[in-house]
Design an enzyme around this catalytic site. Structure first.
Site, short mmCIF file in Angstrom:
data_model
loop_
_atom_site.label_atom_id
_atom_site.label_comp_id
_atom_site.label_asym_id
_atom_site.label_seq_id
_atom_site.Cartn_x
_atom_site.Cartn_y
_atom_site.Cartn_z
CE1 TYR A 11 41.56 30.53 53.39
CE2 TYR A 11 41.89 32.38 51.89
CZ TYR A 11 42.07 31.80 53.13
OH TYR A 11 42.78 32.46 54.10
CG ASN A 32 32.89 24.54 38.37
OD1 ASN A 32 33.60 24.81 39.33
ND2 ASN A 32 33.03 25.10 37.19
CG LEU A 33 33.29 20.32 43.40
CD1 LEU A 33 33.15 18.82 43.70
CD2 LEU A 33 33.45 21.08 44.72
CE LYS A 84 42.00 31.51 44.84
NZ LYS A 84 42.14 31.61 46.28
CG ASN A 99 34.59 30.31 34.98
OD1 ASN A 99 33.89 29.31 34.85
ND2 ASN A 99 34.86 30.82 36.17
CB SER A 124 39.64 41.97 44.08
OG SER A 124 41.01 42.08 44.27
CE1 TYR A 149 40.04 37.13 40.36
CE2 TYR A 149 41.71 38.74 40.98
CZ TYR A 149 40.61 37.96 41.31
OH TYR A 149 40.07 38.04 42.56
CE LYS A 153 36.87 38.70 41.47
NZ LYS A 153 35.71 37.85 41.75
CG LEU A 200 53.59 36.30 51.51
CD1 LEU A 200 54.98 35.98 50.96
CD2 LEU A 200 53.57 37.70 52.12
NE ARG A 292 53.33 38.39 42.14
CZ ARG A 292 52.54 37.87 43.08
NH1 ARG A 292 52.47 36.54 43.22
NH2 ARG A 292 51.82 38.63 43.86
P1 NAD Z 1 38.46 29.69 45.42
O1 NAD Z 1 39.05 29.35 44.09
O2 NAD Z 1 38.91 28.92 46.60
O3 NAD Z 1 36.87 29.64 45.35
C1 NAD Z 1 36.17 29.92 44.15
C2 NAD Z 1 35.23 28.74 43.91
O4 NAD Z 1 34.49 28.97 42.71
C3 NAD Z 1 35.98 27.42 43.72
O5 NAD Z 1 35.45 26.48 44.65
C4 NAD Z 1 35.67 27.01 42.28
O6 NAD Z 1 35.57 25.61 42.14
C5 NAD Z 1 34.35 27.73 42.03
N1 NAD Z 1 34.04 28.05 40.63
C6 NAD Z 1 34.79 28.73 39.72
N2 NAD Z 1 34.13 28.85 38.56
C7 NAD Z 1 32.91 28.27 38.74
C8 NAD Z 1 31.78 28.08 37.91
N3 NAD Z 1 31.77 28.52 36.64
N4 NAD Z 1 30.71 27.43 38.41
C9 NAD Z 1 30.72 26.96 39.69
N5 NAD Z 1 31.76 27.12 40.53
C10 NAD Z 1 32.84 27.76 40.05
O7 NAD Z 1 38.73 31.26 45.66
P2 NAD Z 1 38.52 32.14 46.95
O8 NAD Z 1 39.85 32.61 47.40
O9 NAD Z 1 37.61 31.46 47.90
O10 NAD Z 1 37.80 33.41 46.30
C11 NAD Z 1 36.39 33.55 46.28
C12 NAD Z 1 36.04 34.79 45.47
O11 NAD Z 1 36.69 35.92 46.06
C13 NAD Z 1 36.54 34.74 44.03
O12 NAD Z 1 35.58 35.35 43.19
C14 NAD Z 1 37.81 35.55 44.07
O13 NAD Z 1 38.08 36.13 42.82
C15 NAD Z 1 37.45 36.61 45.09
N6 NAD Z 1 38.63 37.21 45.74
C16 NAD Z 1 39.56 36.41 46.31
C17 NAD Z 1 40.71 36.97 46.88
C18 NAD Z 1 41.78 36.12 47.50
O14 NAD Z 1 42.88 36.62 47.70
N7 NAD Z 1 41.51 34.85 47.84
C19 NAD Z 1 40.88 38.38 46.88
C20 NAD Z 1 39.90 39.17 46.29
C21 NAD Z 1 38.77 38.57 45.72
N1 UFG Z 2 54.99 37.63 47.28
C1 UFG Z 2 56.28 37.18 47.39
N2 UFG Z 2 56.53 35.86 47.15
C2 UFG Z 2 55.55 34.97 46.83
C3 UFG Z 2 54.22 35.44 46.71
C4 UFG Z 2 53.98 36.79 46.95
O1 UFG Z 2 57.20 37.95 47.69
O2 UFG Z 2 55.86 33.79 46.61
C5 UFG Z 2 54.71 39.06 47.59
C6 UFG Z 2 54.10 39.83 46.42
O3 UFG Z 2 55.12 40.34 45.57
C7 UFG Z 2 53.30 40.90 47.15
C8 UFG Z 2 52.85 40.19 48.44
O4 UFG Z 2 53.74 39.10 48.61
O5 UFG Z 2 54.14 41.98 47.50
C9 UFG Z 2 51.42 39.67 48.38
O6 UFG Z 2 51.28 38.86 47.20
P1 UFG Z 2 50.01 37.92 46.97
O7 UFG Z 2 50.22 37.21 45.67
O8 UFG Z 2 49.76 37.08 48.16
O9 UFG Z 2 48.81 38.96 46.88
P2 UFG Z 2 48.56 40.17 45.89
O10 UFG Z 2 48.44 41.40 46.72
O11 UFG Z 2 49.51 40.19 44.78
O12 UFG Z 2 47.15 39.78 45.23
C10 UFG Z 2 46.07 39.23 46.02
C11 UFG Z 2 45.24 38.29 45.18
C12 UFG Z 2 44.54 39.06 44.11
C13 UFG Z 2 43.77 40.18 44.71
C14 UFG Z 2 44.66 41.05 45.55
C15 UFG Z 2 43.87 42.13 46.24
O13 UFG Z 2 46.04 37.31 44.58
O14 UFG Z 2 43.64 38.22 43.46
O15 UFG Z 2 45.30 40.26 46.53
O16 UFG Z 2 42.79 41.58 46.90
F1 UFG Z 2 43.24 40.92 43.73
#
Ligand code: NAD
Ligand code: UFG
Length: 336
Positions: A11, A32-33, A84, A99, A124, A149, A153, A200, A292
């Protein structure tokens, strides 16, 4: 620069390719998809008008990574690769630790062998735990993460700080993302979770498109203005642009730097539902459910350091985030 994006088919990675390309960088993706599809890279190719060099490999595979670094001259790495899902990490701690930690260890070792010491890490807001200061500045002490998770980080941040201290040739930026949502304006790329969404916004868009019956709002008895959880939602394109600015910091030889990437505004779950309904002229059915486990009441940042030192700030507001998230979902009702 020539930038390697590990996890670049995911993403945030796919959106970051677009911003890097706009800024004149070239990219290579390794993934690695396990949580993405090559289709995202084909879509990115449409947006930027050129193919994205892609190596399908696991970052833990040292031989494959060495080969990649031999083949491409890489100037800097952005490490998105990782698992994640918070809930899954509680159920499968070993898989998450193995991983996320090993992928980073292998990568850093291969990088130093190839004398590439420029690194951006996807961290994060979760490292702050239940934050001691609101709005959260980078000086806020790290807190107790409630899940494996988050701990990966936090631990990897420590590893990277030790590495940079031991070898100051490394320039390392730790980017602490708040809550990325939304999608590229083209509607071609966006968030495409497997199975039932944990987060969310994808739950809202899948409810709006009819794939889920209703949104469960996890708790309305928090100490917040309307009782529901408050978060700092940031448009994924703004977040992607933050990486371009972090690369400039690396070019200026920043050493070890830490930045919050968020807007500085807190929105409750019900604020987001209302904003989504207004932006898209839709109704999102919801009901109140129990809290949650592991959730906190309030989490939003003070993004002043990123503005002062990187010249970065978020451009998009909650309306654009809601509009673009829906645009992707309605164009891709079943995802990629
Ligand atoms: P995502 O899952 O869409 O992207 C992560 C990618 O890493 C995936 O395409 C997956 O196939 C690949 N991957 C995982 N393990 C691998 C491995 N061993 N080798 C090669 N590829 C591998 O997630 P995202 O939302 O794009 O997040 C990207 C990064 O940002 C992650 O490290 C995530 O923890 C961090 N992050 C995301 C959020 C969020 O809310 N989306 C918030 C804070 C931090
Ligand atoms: N929520 C709902 N219903 C849902 C999903 C979420 O009410 O179906 C609420 C949660 O309780 C929270 C808010 O929406 O109050 C946001 O929840 P998310 O799951 O979207 O996000 P979080 O803040 O819990 O966590 C996200 C990522 C984590 C990251 C964090 C901070 O999932 O990986 O943001 O970056 F660490």
């Amino acid at each position: 620069m020539n930038i390697l994006l590990t996890g670049g088919a995911g993403y945030i990675g796919s959106h970051t390719i677009v911003e890097l390309d706009k800024a004149g960088h070239s990219v290579v993706v390794v993934d690695n998809l396990v949580n993405s599809s090559e289709e995202s890279l084909r879509r990115v190719a449409k947006i930027i008008g050129k193919d994205v060099p892609f190596v399908k490999a696991d970052v833990r595979d040292a031989a494959a990574m060495n080969e990649l670094f031999d083949e491409y001259k890489i100037d800097a790495v952005i490490n998105f690769a990782g698992l994640k899902a918070v809930g899954e990490s509680v159920a499968k701690p070993l898989e998450y630790y193995e991983n996320n930690m090993n992928a980073c260890f292998v990568l850093l070792d291969v990088m130093r062998k190839h004398n590439c010491k420029n690194f951006i890490f996807s961290s994060s807001a979760t490292v702050y735990g239940d934050p001691a200061i609101i709005p959260i500045t980078e000086e806020c002490p790290k807190g107790q993460c409630t899940n494996p998770y988050g701990k990966t980080k936090s631990m990897l941040e420590e590893v990277l700080m030790d590495l940079q201290k031991a070898d100051p040739e490394w320039d390392i930026v730790l980017l602490r993302y708040f809550n990325p949502i939304g999608a590229h304006q083209s509607g071609l790329i966006g968030e495409n979770p497997n199975g039932i969404p944990n987060n969310l916004m994808p739950y809202i868009t899948q409810t709006a498109v009819g794939r889920r019956a209703e949104l469960g709002v996890f708790g309305n008895d928090y100490d917040t203005p309307d009782g529901t959880g408050v978060r700092d939602y940031i448009h994924v394109c703004d977040l992607a642009n933050g990486h371009v600015c972090a690369l400039q910091a690396i070019e200026r030889k920043c050493g070890l730097a830490i930045y919050n990437l968020g807007t500085g505004h807190g929105y409750s779950v019900l604020d987001v539902v209302k904003a989504f309904e207004k932006a898209n002229n839709l109704k999102v059915p919801y009901s109140i459910k129990p809290r949650r486990p592991g959730d906190i009441a309030t989490c939003y940042c003070n993004p002043a350091k990123a503005k002062a030192e990187l010249g970065w700030e978020a451009k998009y507001g909650i309306e654009e985030m809601c509009r673009d998230a829906w645009n992707f979902q309605k164009n891709n009702p079943e995802g990629y």
